[in-house]
Motif scaffolding. Structure first.
Motif, mmCIF file in Angstrom:
data_model
loop_
_atom_site.group_PDB
_atom_site.id
_atom_site.type_symbol
_atom_site.label_atom_id
_atom_site.label_comp_id
_atom_site.label_asym_id
_atom_site.label_seq_id
_atom_site.Cartn_x
_atom_site.Cartn_y
_atom_site.Cartn_z
ATOM 1 N N VAL A 1 -81.006 83.705 -26.560
ATOM 2 C CA VAL A 1 -81.809 84.749 -27.185
ATOM 3 C C VAL A 1 -81.783 84.589 -28.700
ATOM 4 O O VAL A 1 -82.813 84.692 -29.361
ATOM 5 N N LEU A 2 -80.609 84.352 -29.249
ATOM 6 C CA LEU A 2 -80.390 84.124 -30.671
ATOM 7 C C LEU A 2 -79.383 82.989 -30.801
ATOM 8 O O LEU A 2 -78.694 82.657 -29.823
ATOM 9 N N PRO A 3 -79.241 82.397 -31.976
ATOM 10 C CA PRO A 3 -78.284 81.292 -32.118
ATOM 11 C C PRO A 3 -76.841 81.686 -31.760
ATOM 12 O O PRO A 3 -76.022 80.831 -31.485
ATOM 13 N N PHE A 4 -76.541 82.969 -31.724
ATOM 14 C CA PHE A 4 -75.187 83.440 -31.419
ATOM 15 C C PHE A 4 -75.131 84.331 -30.175
ATOM 16 O O PHE A 4 -74.077 84.873 -29.856
ATOM 17 N N THR B 1 -71.500 94.197 -13.223
ATOM 18 C CA THR B 1 -72.463 93.210 -13.707
ATOM 19 C C THR B 1 -72.354 93.084 -15.221
ATOM 20 O O THR B 1 -72.421 94.075 -15.941
ATOM 21 N N ASP B 2 -72.184 91.853 -15.700
ATOM 22 C CA ASP B 2 -72.144 91.550 -17.132
ATOM 23 C C ASP B 2 -73.239 90.532 -17.430
ATOM 24 O O ASP B 2 -73.575 89.709 -16.581
ATOM 25 N N PHE B 3 -73.780 90.575 -18.646
ATOM 26 C CA PHE B 3 -74.865 89.640 -18.957
ATOM 27 C C PHE B 3 -75.020 89.302 -20.436
ATOM 28 O O PHE B 3 -75.821 88.446 -20.789
ATOM 29 N N ILE B 4 -74.292 89.938 -21.329
ATOM 30 C CA ILE B 4 -74.424 89.653 -22.761
ATOM 31 C C ILE B 4 -73.314 88.681 -23.154
ATOM 32 O O ILE B 4 -72.139 88.956 -22.950
ATOM 33 N N ASP B 5 -73.706 87.554 -23.708
ATOM 34 C CA ASP B 5 -72.772 86.482 -24.064
ATOM 35 C C ASP B 5 -72.895 86.175 -25.549
ATOM 36 O O ASP B 5 -73.873 85.570 -25.977
ATOM 37 N N LEU B 6 -71.923 86.627 -26.329
ATOM 38 C CA LEU B 6 -71.911 86.326 -27.770
ATOM 39 C C LEU B 6 -70.998 85.137 -28.018
ATOM 40 O O LEU B 6 -69.960 85.003 -27.372
ATOM 41 N N HIS B 7 -71.408 84.291 -28.967
ATOM 42 C CA HIS B 7 -70.617 83.086 -29.230
ATOM 43 C C HIS B 7 -70.780 82.637 -30.676
ATOM 44 O O HIS B 7 -71.769 82.953 -31.340
#
Length: 162
Positions: free
Chosen positions: A40-43, A118-124
């Motif tokens: 979705v975004l670079p992070f 349910t989880d779905f947001i992945d920040l990195h």
């Protein structure tokens, strides 16, 4: 602030957050395959995952008794938070507690329905990924942060009429 006003704040916070949480989880389950990554975004990615344990997958409950134990413990915590939120005299405390409760209820709904959250947001960043989370987790984190900063006198305090 009257009891009815506190109940009003409580419902005004918890209802929309629970609805948003459940709607976004349903969209994630409908449009993503487990493990699939959608940048979705670079992070930030969307990545469907399921948490059988408590926060960040700790203490996984793979057995039926474990799921029931987590459901029971979460339900008791929710009752305590609801009572605390409605009894809180300060608006900030009441809203912070309602945020925590809304997140807990959102995840409790998943656990009762599916036996997992349910989880779905992945920040990195820089190759490191924060554990995948959801809107309910955001509400819990915001509520806890608000409650702690307010109790330490760090948060913004407004004078309230009694």
């Amino acid at each position: 602030m009257t009891v009815m006003a506190r109940i009003g704040y409580f419902l005004a916070v918890t209802g929309p957050i629970i609805l948003l949480d459940q709607a976004t989880k349903a969209m994630a389950r409908a449009s993503l395959m487990p493990g699939e990554v959608l940048e979705v975004l670079p992070f930030a990615n969307l990545r469907l995952g399921f948490n059988r344990g408590i926060s960040f997958g700790l203490l996984p409950a793979d057995e039926a008794w474990g799921v029931l134990a987590l459901i029971g413990i979460t339900a008791l915590i929710c009752v305590g938070m609801a009572v605390w939120s409605v009894r809180a005299q300060a608006r900030q405390e009441s809203v912070a507690l309602a945020l925590i409760l809304a997140g807990a209820l959102g995840n409790l709904i998943d656990r009762v329905r599916d036996g997992m959250v349910t989880d779905f947001i992945d920040l990195h960043a820089a190759g490191y990924h924060w554990p995948t989370f959801n809107v309910a987790d955001i509400a819990i984190t915001l509520g806890v942060t608000w409650l702690v900063t307010d109790s330490l006198g760090i948060g913004v305090r407004r004078k309230e009429a009694s």
